[in-house]
Design a protein around this motif. Structure first.
Motif, mmCIF file in Angstrom:
data_model
loop_
_atom_site.group_PDB
_atom_site.id
_atom_site.type_symbol
_atom_site.label_atom_id
_atom_site.label_comp_id
_atom_site.label_asym_id
_atom_site.label_seq_id
_atom_site.Cartn_x
_atom_site.Cartn_y
_atom_site.Cartn_z
ATOM 1 N N PHE A 76 55.555 78.311 26.954
ATOM 2 C CA PHE A 76 55.205 78.592 25.565
ATOM 3 C C PHE A 76 54.624 79.994 25.406
ATOM 4 O O PHE A 76 54.944 80.692 24.442
ATOM 5 C CB PHE A 76 54.214 77.571 25.012
ATOM 6 C CG PHE A 76 53.769 77.904 23.603
ATOM 7 C CD1 PHE A 76 54.567 77.563 22.514
ATOM 8 C CD2 PHE A 76 52.590 78.591 23.373
ATOM 9 C CE1 PHE A 76 54.189 77.903 21.221
ATOM 10 C CE2 PHE A 76 52.199 78.933 22.080
ATOM 11 C CZ PHE A 76 52.996 78.581 20.999
ATOM 12 N N LEU A 111 57.406 72.650 20.011
ATOM 13 C CA LEU A 111 56.487 73.788 20.039
ATOM 14 C C LEU A 111 56.885 74.888 19.058
ATOM 15 O O LEU A 111 56.422 76.020 19.156
ATOM 16 C CB LEU A 111 56.414 74.353 21.466
ATOM 17 C CG LEU A 111 55.847 73.390 22.518
ATOM 18 C CD1 LEU A 111 56.001 73.971 23.908
ATOM 19 C CD2 LEU A 111 54.380 73.082 22.217
ATOM 20 N N PHE A 127 49.038 77.363 21.784
ATOM 21 C CA PHE A 127 49.712 76.228 22.443
ATOM 22 C C PHE A 127 48.889 74.960 22.303
ATOM 23 O O PHE A 127 49.416 73.894 21.949
ATOM 24 C CB PHE A 127 49.946 76.540 23.923
ATOM 25 C CG PHE A 127 50.404 75.354 24.727
ATOM 26 C CD1 PHE A 127 51.734 74.965 24.699
ATOM 27 C CD2 PHE A 127 49.505 74.620 25.498
ATOM 28 C CE1 PHE A 127 52.166 73.855 25.442
ATOM 29 C CE2 PHE A 127 49.922 73.521 26.229
ATOM 30 C CZ PHE A 127 51.265 73.140 26.199
#
Length: 472
Positions: free
Chosen positions: A92, A346, A461
Motif C-alpha cells: 500500500f 485499499l 493504510f
C-alpha cells in the motif's frame, strides 16, 4: 452487474509488451539529462559510465522481476509483488506513493515536456504564454496543452486495450527508429577534433565538477560519490517505468513467459540506444558545449551540429512523438496498479471495476484528474527529484523480495528463475541502497521529503484498514 462480469482481454503479444516497456522508458530524458550528468562528472568517460551503471541496474532489476512476474502474472505488477513478498502495508505504501506522486507527477512532467517542445513549432503554446492570470498564479498554454494530451490519452486507453496498445507499439517503433537514425547521422557528422578532445586519455577519466563557464572544480573523495549519485538521478529517471508490462499482466498472452521476456528485451534495447546516443553526443559536441546547452537541451545542440538550423525542428518533432508515446504507456500501466489496490479494498471500490471495453476506466480517469492537478501546480519537477530515491527503495524491496520468497515460499511454482541469482540481485540491492544513502547525505533537501511522502502512506493504510474492518 455487467461491469463486475467483465474481465481483462489477453490481446497483447510479446512485441506489444516489449514496446510498452521501451516506450514507457523513452520520454524526454535522453534528450536533456546528459547535460547535467556532464556537469557532475566533468568527463565523457564518467558520463558514459553513469549510463552504463544505470543500464546495468535497470537490466538487473528487470531480469530479477522476471521471476516475480512468472510467479504472480496479475494486473498491478510491482504492487502485487510487494504484497506477496511482504505484506499489504508495504504494497500500500508503494501504491500510495505511486498514485500521489510517482506516476501522476511523471505523467504531468512528460505532458508538459510534450507541450514545451511543441512550442518550437507553435510558439503560442510556450510555457511563458499565460492564458489565465489570478493574482500571482498563472496558467500557461503549455500547461493546458499538457492537460489536453493527458485527457486525450486517457480517453484512448478507456476505449479498450487494443486502442492503447496500437498507439504504444506504433509510436515506440517510430521513436526507436528515429533515435537510431539520429545516432547514425551523428556518427556520419563525426568531428575528429571534438572526439579527440573529449576522449583524451589524460582527461576522460578525471572526475570533477564542470561549470557552465568552462572551469573545473575538483571533488573530495566523498564528494565524488555524491556527484556520481547526483548524476545517476537523471539517468535513472530517464530509464524509469521499465516495469510497465508487469502491470498489465492480465492482458498479455502467455504472461508467465512474455512479461519477463519483454522486461529483458525492452530494457536491453533502451540501454543500448541510450549509451549509443551519449557516445554520439561526444562525437559532435565538446564537453563545454554539452554542459552549456540552452536549457540543458543537449540533443538540440547536437542536432544543430548534425543538420544545421533545421536540427531544432527535427528534435522537437522527435521529442513530441517520444513524450506522447511515453505518456501513453505510463497512463496505460498506472491504472492497473490502482485497480489492484481497489480489489484489495485499499482504494475506491469503483476503481476496481472494468468498463464495457474491459479496461479500468475509473482508475484511468482518477489518475487523469490527479495528473492534471500536478500540471496546474507547476511543482511536478521538484517532486520528481524528491521521489527518485523512494522509487529505488521500492525497486530494492521488490528485488530483495525474490530472495525472501525463495526462503518463505519455496514451494511456489517458478516457471522462470532470476538470471544470475543470487549474485545479480545482491549486487543490485547493494547499489540501490548505496545510491539512496548517498542521496540522503548529499541531497537531503530532495531525498527526505520524498521519503516523508511515502511514509505518510502508513497512517493512511491503518485508517483505511480500520474502516474496512468496521464495515465488513
Amino acid at each position: 452487474m455487467e461491469q463486475a462480469k467483465q474481465s481483462f482481454q489477453k490481446s497483447m503479444g510479446l512485441l506489444d509488451a516489449t514496446m510498452l516497456v521501451a516506450g514507457s522508458m523513452i520520454g524526454s530524458g535522453i534528450f536533456i539529462v546528459s547535460a547535467d550528468i556532464a556537469r557532475n562528472t566533468g568527463s565523457v568517460g564518467w558520463m558514459t559510465l553513469v549510463w552504463v551503471i544505470c543500464g546495468f541496474m535497470t537490466l538487473t532489476a528487470a531480469l530479477t522481476y522476471g521471476e516475480l512476474s512468472a510467479m504472480f502474472p496479475k494486473a498491478g505488477g510491482q504492487y502485487v509483488y510487494l504484497r506477496e513478498a511482504y505484506n499489504p502495508l508495504v504494497s500500500f505504501v508503494f501504491g500510495w506513493t505511486f498514485f500521489a506522486v510517482i506516476q501522476t507527477a511523471t505523467i504531468a512532467a512528460v505532458g508538459v515536456a510534450f507541450a514545451k517542445f511543441t512550442a518550437y513549432l507553435f510558439p503560442v503554446l510556450d510555457e511563458d504564454v499565460y492564458v489565465v492570470t489570478l493574482g500571482n498564479y498563472n496558467v500557461s498554454s503549455a500547461q493546458l496543452v499538457s492537460i489536453g494530451v493527458i485527457v486525450l490519452l486517457t480517453f484512448i486507453n478507456s476505449s479498450g486495450i487494443n486502442s492503447g496498445k496500437r498507439v504504444q507499439t506504433t509510436l515506440t517503433l517510430i521513436k526507436i527508429f528515429s533515435l537510431l537514425l539520429l545516432i547514425l547521422f551523428g556518427f556520419l557528422a563525426f568531428k575528429h577534433e571534438v572526439w579527440n578532445l573529449n576522449w583524451n586519455t589524460a582527461a576522460m577519466w578525471n572526475l570533477r565538477r564542470l561549470h557552465i563557464d568552462g572551469t573545473f572544480e575538483n571533488y573530495t573523495t566523498f564528494g565524488a560519490f555524491g556527484a556520481l549519485s547526483a548524476a545517476l538521478v537523471g539517468a535513472l529517471f530517464s530509464s524509469d517505468s521499465w516495469h510497465s508490462s508487469s502491470a498489465v499482466a492480465d492482458e498479455i498472452k502467455n504472461p508467465q513467459r512474455n512479461i519477463g521476456l519483454s522486461l529483458a528485451l525492452g530494457t536491453t534495447i533502451v540501454t543500448v540506444v541510450y549509451i549509443l546516443t551519449n557516445i554520439m553526443y561526444t562525437s559532435v559536441l565538446d564537453l563545454h558545449a554539452m554542459v552549456s546547452a540552452p536549457q540543458d537541451r543537449i540533443a538540440m545542440s547536437a542536432a544543430q551540429e548534425i543538420f544545421g538550423p533545421f536540427g531544432i525542428t527535427i528534435i522537437a518533432i522527435m521529442i513530441m512523438i517520444s513524450t506522447f508515446g511515453c505518456n501513453n504507456g505510463i497512463i496505460l500501466a498506472g491504472a492497473r496498479v490502482y485497480y489492484s489496490m481497489a480489489l484489495d479494498g485499499l482504494f475506491f471500490k469503483r476503481v476496481g471495476t472494468l468498463n464495457k471495453n474491459a479496461v479500468p476506466a475509473y482508475a484511468l480517469w482518477i489518475q487523469c484528474i490527479v495528473a492534471s492537478i500536478w500540471c496546474l501546480s507547476g511543482k511536478y519537477g521538484d517532486l520528481l527529484d524528491m521521489i527518485t530515491s523512494v522509487v529505488v527503495i521500492f525497486y530494492v524491496l521488490a528485488v530483495a523480495g525474490v530472495i525472501r520468497l525463495r526462503y518463505t515460499r519455496p514451494a511456489l511454482e517458478r516457471p522462470y528463475r532470476a538470471f544470475g541469482y543470487p549474485y545479480l540481485p545482491i549486487i543490485y540491492i547493494i547499489m540501490g541502497i548505496s545510491f539512496v544513502l548517498l542521496m540522503l547525505i548529499y541531497k537531503p533537501n530532495y531525498t527526505l521529503p520524498g521519503i516523508l511522502i511515502a511514509l505518510l502512506g502508513i497512517p493512511i493504510f491503518y485508517i483505511i484498514n480500520n474502516k474496512r474492518k468496521k464495515y465488513a
